[in-house]
Scaffold this motif. Structure first.
Motif: not given
Lengths: 325, 322
Positions: B45-47, B239-244, B264-269, B273-275
């Motif tokens: 989540g923080e990648e 500002n970030t978030y750990r998904f686990v 999780k809707t803000k998943d950095p990966i 990719v979308e971008h």
């Protein structure tokens, strides 16, 4: 051969460290303009400048931690923490960081640094400024702890600390700075982990270190007048610890007294006492006795403080009673 | 002016984030198998923070991390085999099997350690920066820490000294809202805008979306250069978030499932990719190739670690002293 005080010996060692290594620098509270709370670094700022003599904020954690980090980056920091009581604010950096770095990085990182600090009571500074925590640090693998008791050892041990590639806690007793003694002009050093017999005798062995060495030597002189010859051993380093010299002595005398200024419960004297019985049990003619500071927070009153710290009379009386058993 | 990446840099960015994600997922599996022991803190989540910040550094810059350090180590391109071997306590681990998950070291990469006492790495970073300054080296130190560390005295002592001496430290505050299981609202007097503390120490600071790797790069690059050119320390709050969970031992009872799903809707990966797809920087074919190669890297790391030897018992006594 010349006479130096302990203060002058430590300063001499620091000058040698600074002159021989451009990467050596000093950091601590009021060590520069003020000259050091105990005046050990007086004159250093003028000689070496602000880059190498750094007055620090009163922030012991970052003082110790910055020293560790700068050692990792290739410098040789010599830190002064004004008293060992204040090292509690830096203890995480000393114990969890400095002591662990080489080990946890599997030898990728070294932390060559000296942390000088001041131990002991007797100065009328009461409970928060009169403690003896060197034994705590001696408990930690990865640290070295030295406790000079005289000018010769102060310089000789400092020279060995300068050569060490690992963190050393260099413990100065607050009452010893003005003590004078002979110091050779020619180079010598005192290896870490080598204690010394500073008075020979065949009747009883006194094992001690730091500020208590002179107390024990005074007691030994009094005992001698009464026909008891005490052998006095100065440990010099608590880690690495040379127990062999003490064991050898106890095998000769058959009796051992361990003297420390610290509290008895869990104190470093317990380590010595236990190691002696493990190694010399069959030679002992009586139980090993520990003489320690009274188990009270150090009181301010001169009368109470004197009563709380072991003195020569206490050592003498204890040993006389022991010899009569 | 938003940052733009060429195809190669974009693919590398994706690859590093994906490697961290899959590596961490594999760690969780190996933990459940019992091959990884102790505490295991995952970076899922923080990648974007690690990849965005670390890829903006030079090769000889220093990095100081914390106990959630796998992401930083992988972003710094430490050998995944050596990291996995370390997690399994093997002699081939980056720390010889002595450090484990929380204490990864690789000095050859300027990776000066993961530190597991909250905040304890901040003065270490200040010290490394002192050596850089003293020796007139062309480096900076990037120091990662979490929102929990802001409440430690270390944070304040370190920011003060770094600023007082104008040291080359880039402080990267990864604010994932929780110090272990306690929400920041319950542990910090303001609960938000932690970066404002830096102002008290005259340190330029900014707050960014840590789920957006491009935003991290865009902010980090000029601040790093400012620091490198003698401008003193800077601070970035991501500002970030750990998904686990905090660690594998986390019961997870202190976070609302809706909150987790929203982050999780803000998943950095996915976001990156979308971008990249929308801008035609790379295509789905490129992603497929990288995904396969990253999966292989992770499989190889596990195989390497499993086949490596435990350290010899006698080796326990080495490297206590020089």
């Amino acid at each position: 051969m010349g006479k130096l005080t302990v203060r002058e010996s430590i300063s001499k060692g620091l000058y040698e460290a600074m002159d021989s290594n451009e990467r050596c620098y000093l950091l601590g509270e009021d060590i520069g303009e003020y000259g050091g709370a105990y005046a050990v670094t007086k004159g250093f700022l003028d000689k070496y400048g602000e880059k190498r003599v750094r007055d620090m904020p009163i922030a012991e954690s970052v003082i110790a931690g910055a020293a560790v980090g700068s050692a990792m980056g290739g410098l040789f920091p010599i830190v002064e923490i004004m008293t060992i009581n204040f090292t509690l604010l830096a203890m995480d950096q000393i114990v969890n960081h400095a002591a662990k770095m080489r080990y946890m990085s599997n030898g990728q990182i070294q932390v060559p640094m000296i942390l000088r600090t001041v131990t002991g009571g007797g100065g009328g500074l009461a409970a928060t400024h009169s403690q003896n925590f060197e034994g705590w640090y001696a408990n930690v693998p990865g640290l070295k702890v030295v406790t000079p008791s005289n000018p010769y050892d102060a310089l000789g041990l400092m020279r060995s600390c300068i050569e060490s590639k690992d963190p050393v806690i260099y413990v100065e007793h607050c009452l010893l700075y003005s003590v004078t003694g002979d110091v050779p002009e020619e180079y010598y050093n005192v290896p870490l982990g080598k204690s010394v017999v500073c008075r020979e005798g065949q009747d009883v062995t006194i094992v001690t270190y730091g500020g208590m060495v002179s107390v024990c030597l005074e007691a030994a002189d009094k005992l001698s007048e009464q026909g008891i010859e005490a052998e006095v051993i100065d440990l010099r380093s608590l880690r690495p610890l040379d127990i062999e010299t003490s064991v050898k002595s106890v095998c000769k005398t058959g009796r051992a007294v361990v003297v420390e200024e610290n509290w008895k419960t869990g104190g470093f004297g317990a380590e010595i006492s236990s190691s002696l019985q493990e190694n010399a049990f069959d030679y002992l003619e009586s139980p090993i006795i520990r003489i320690s500071g009274e188990e009270v927070p150090m009181p301010y009153s001169r009368k109470l403080e004197s009563a709380a710290i072991p003195d020569a009379s206490k050592v003498t009386i204890t040993i006389k009673a022991m010899m009569e058993i | 002016m938003p940052i733009t990446l060429d195809k190669q840099k974009a693919l590398e960015t994706y690859e590093l984030m994906k490697l961290i994600r899959l590596f961490e997922e594999e760690c969780a599996s190996q933990y459940m198998r019992g091959l990884i022991r102790g505490f295991l803190h995952l970076y899922i989540g923080e990648e974007a923070v690690a990849v965005g910040a670390i890829s903006s550094l030079n090769e000889d810059d220093y990095i100081v991390s914390h106990y959630r350090d796998h992401g930083h180590a992988l972003a710094r391109k430490l050998d995944p085999n050596g990291i996995m071997a370390e997690l399994m306590g093997k002699s081939t681990g980056v720390s010889g099997g002595r450090g484990g998950s929380m204490h990864l070291f690789d000095v050859s990469k300027g990776f000066m350690g993961g530190y597991a006492i909250v905040g304890g790495q901040l003065p270490i970073a200040v010290g490394l920066a002192t050596s850089i300054d003293y020796l007139s080296e062309d480096r900076v130190v990037m120091c990662f820490f979490g929102d929990g560390a802001v409440n430690e005295g270390y944070f304040h002592e370190s920011l003060n000294l770094a600023s007082l001496w104008k040291l080359p430290v880039v402080f990267v505050l990864e604010n994932n809202l929780y110090g272990m299981g306690s929400h920041i609202d319950r542990t910090h007097a303001t609960g938000h805008n932690l970066y404002l503390s830096a102002d008290e120490y005259n340190i330029p600071a900014t707050q960014i979306d840590g789920m957006d790797v491009l935003a991290v790069m865009e902010t980090a690059q000029p601040l790093i250069e400012r620091t490198r050119s003698g401008g003193g320390p800077v601070l970035i709050e991501a500002n970030t978030y750990r998904f686990v969970g905090h660690s594998m031992a986390d019961p997870g009872n202190y976070r609302n499932i809706l909150e987790i799903e929203e982050w999780k809707t803000k998943d950095p990966i996915s976001k990156f990719v979308e971008h990249a797809l929308s801008q035609n920087i790379f295509g789905l074919d490129d992603i497929a190739v990288i995904d396969e190669s990253v999966k292989q890297v992770v499989r190889d790391a596990v195989e390497f670690a499993e086949q490596s030897e435990d350290p010899e018992v006698e080796s326990m006594y080495r490297e206590i002293h020089g």
